[in-house]
Design a protein around this motif. Sequence first.
Motif, mmCIF file in Angstrom:
data_model
loop_
_atom_site.group_PDB
_atom_site.id
_atom_site.type_symbol
_atom_site.label_atom_id
_atom_site.label_comp_id
_atom_site.label_asym_id
_atom_site.label_seq_id
_atom_site.Cartn_x
_atom_site.Cartn_y
_atom_site.Cartn_z
ATOM 1 N N THR A 134 0.813 -1.212 0.000
ATOM 2 C CA THR A 134 0.000 0.000 0.000
ATOM 3 C C THR A 134 0.852 1.271 0.000
ATOM 4 O O THR A 134 0.381 2.325 -0.417
ATOM 5 C CB THR A 134 -0.939 0.039 1.224
ATOM 6 N N ASN A 135 2.094 1.199 0.459
ATOM 7 C CA ASN A 135 2.959 2.377 0.464
ATOM 8 C C ASN A 135 3.458 2.683 -0.942
ATOM 9 O O ASN A 135 3.729 1.758 -1.718
ATOM 10 C CB ASN A 135 4.164 2.175 1.385
ATOM 11 N N SER A 136 3.633 3.960 -1.224
ATOM 12 C CA SER A 136 4.111 4.350 -2.553
ATOM 13 C C SER A 136 5.537 3.878 -2.799
ATOM 14 O O SER A 136 5.947 3.704 -3.950
ATOM 15 C CB SER A 136 4.014 5.869 -2.735
ATOM 16 N N ASP A 137 6.318 3.650 -1.734
ATOM 17 C CA ASP A 137 7.687 3.165 -1.895
ATOM 18 C C ASP A 137 7.801 1.646 -1.729
ATOM 19 O O ASP A 137 8.899 1.114 -1.554
ATOM 20 C CB ASP A 137 8.621 3.882 -0.927
ATOM 21 N N ALA A 138 6.676 0.950 -1.811
ATOM 22 C CA ALA A 138 6.685 -0.515 -1.713
ATOM 23 C C ALA A 138 7.460 -1.105 -2.886
ATOM 24 O O ALA A 138 7.590 -0.473 -3.944
ATOM 25 C CB ALA A 138 5.254 -1.047 -1.716
ATOM 26 N N CYS A 139 7.962 -2.315 -2.712
ATOM 27 C CA CYS A 139 8.690 -2.989 -3.796
ATOM 28 C C CYS A 139 7.843 -3.029 -5.062
ATOM 29 O O CYS A 139 8.321 -2.746 -6.154
ATOM 30 C CB CYS A 139 9.101 -4.386 -3.370
ATOM 31 N N THR A 140 6.579 -3.405 -4.921
ATOM 32 C CA THR A 140 5.587 -3.310 -5.994
ATOM 33 C C THR A 140 4.400 -2.555 -5.422
ATOM 34 O O THR A 140 3.629 -3.114 -4.639
ATOM 35 C CB THR A 140 5.132 -4.707 -6.478
ATOM 36 N N PRO A 141 4.258 -1.277 -5.771
ATOM 37 C CA PRO A 141 3.132 -0.503 -5.230
ATOM 38 C C PRO A 141 1.797 -1.001 -5.799
ATOM 39 O O PRO A 141 1.707 -1.374 -6.970
ATOM 40 C CB PRO A 141 3.412 0.930 -5.693
ATOM 41 N N LEU A 142 0.792 -0.994 -4.963
ATOM 42 C CA LEU A 142 -0.547 -1.391 -5.384
ATOM 43 C C LEU A 142 -1.043 -0.433 -6.458
ATOM 44 O O LEU A 142 -0.835 0.775 -6.367
ATOM 45 C CB LEU A 142 -1.492 -1.367 -4.180
ATOM 46 N N SER A 143 -1.701 -0.982 -7.482
ATOM 47 C CA SER A 143 -2.207 -0.163 -8.582
ATOM 48 C C SER A 143 -3.585 -0.646 -9.006
ATOM 49 O O SER A 143 -3.986 -1.776 -8.701
ATOM 50 C CB SER A 143 -1.259 -0.242 -9.784
ATOM 51 N N GLY A 144 -4.270 0.194 -9.731
ATOM 52 C CA GLY A 144 -5.568 -0.175 -10.268
ATOM 53 C C GLY A 144 -5.483 -1.370 -11.202
ATOM 54 O O GLY A 144 -6.385 -2.212 -11.226
ATOM 55 N N ASP A 145 -4.410 -1.464 -11.957
ATOM 56 C CA ASP A 145 -4.232 -2.611 -12.862
ATOM 57 C C ASP A 145 -4.194 -3.927 -12.093
ATOM 58 O O ASP A 145 -4.764 -4.928 -12.530
ATOM 59 C CB ASP A 145 -2.943 -2.470 -13.673
ATOM 60 N N LEU A 146 -3.520 -3.928 -10.957
ATOM 61 C CA LEU A 146 -3.462 -5.152 -10.144
ATOM 62 C C LEU A 146 -4.826 -5.489 -9.564
ATOM 63 O O LEU A 146 -5.206 -6.665 -9.526
ATOM 64 C CB LEU A 146 -2.423 -4.999 -9.029
#
Length: 107
Positions: free
Chosen positions: A34-46
Amino acid sequence: MNLLFVCTENKLRSPTAEAVFSKIKGVEAMSAGTNSDACTPLSGDLIEWADVVLVMEKFHKTVVSKKYKALLKGKRLVCLDVPDNYTYMQPELVTLLKSKVSRYIRF
């Protein structure tokens, strides 16, 4: 079935879940944070890709619900209640994830 696992930083819990459940026939698993600096940030595409979104803690569910409300229609959003006190692929974490996810998903 496409499973998306979400935690905060996408470093420990959700990548472990992705690794564990990706090995199951008929399951595709991905993870995000959920953090913007996450390894893979959560996105609408996901979110769109996922059939089921499984978050680790209640505050993740709140964040996902608010930010992606429209994209969640018709999808299950599940809170696993897995605390952030495990390392990547820690056996206890793997056991806990298998137990918790099996309550919601039939394999």
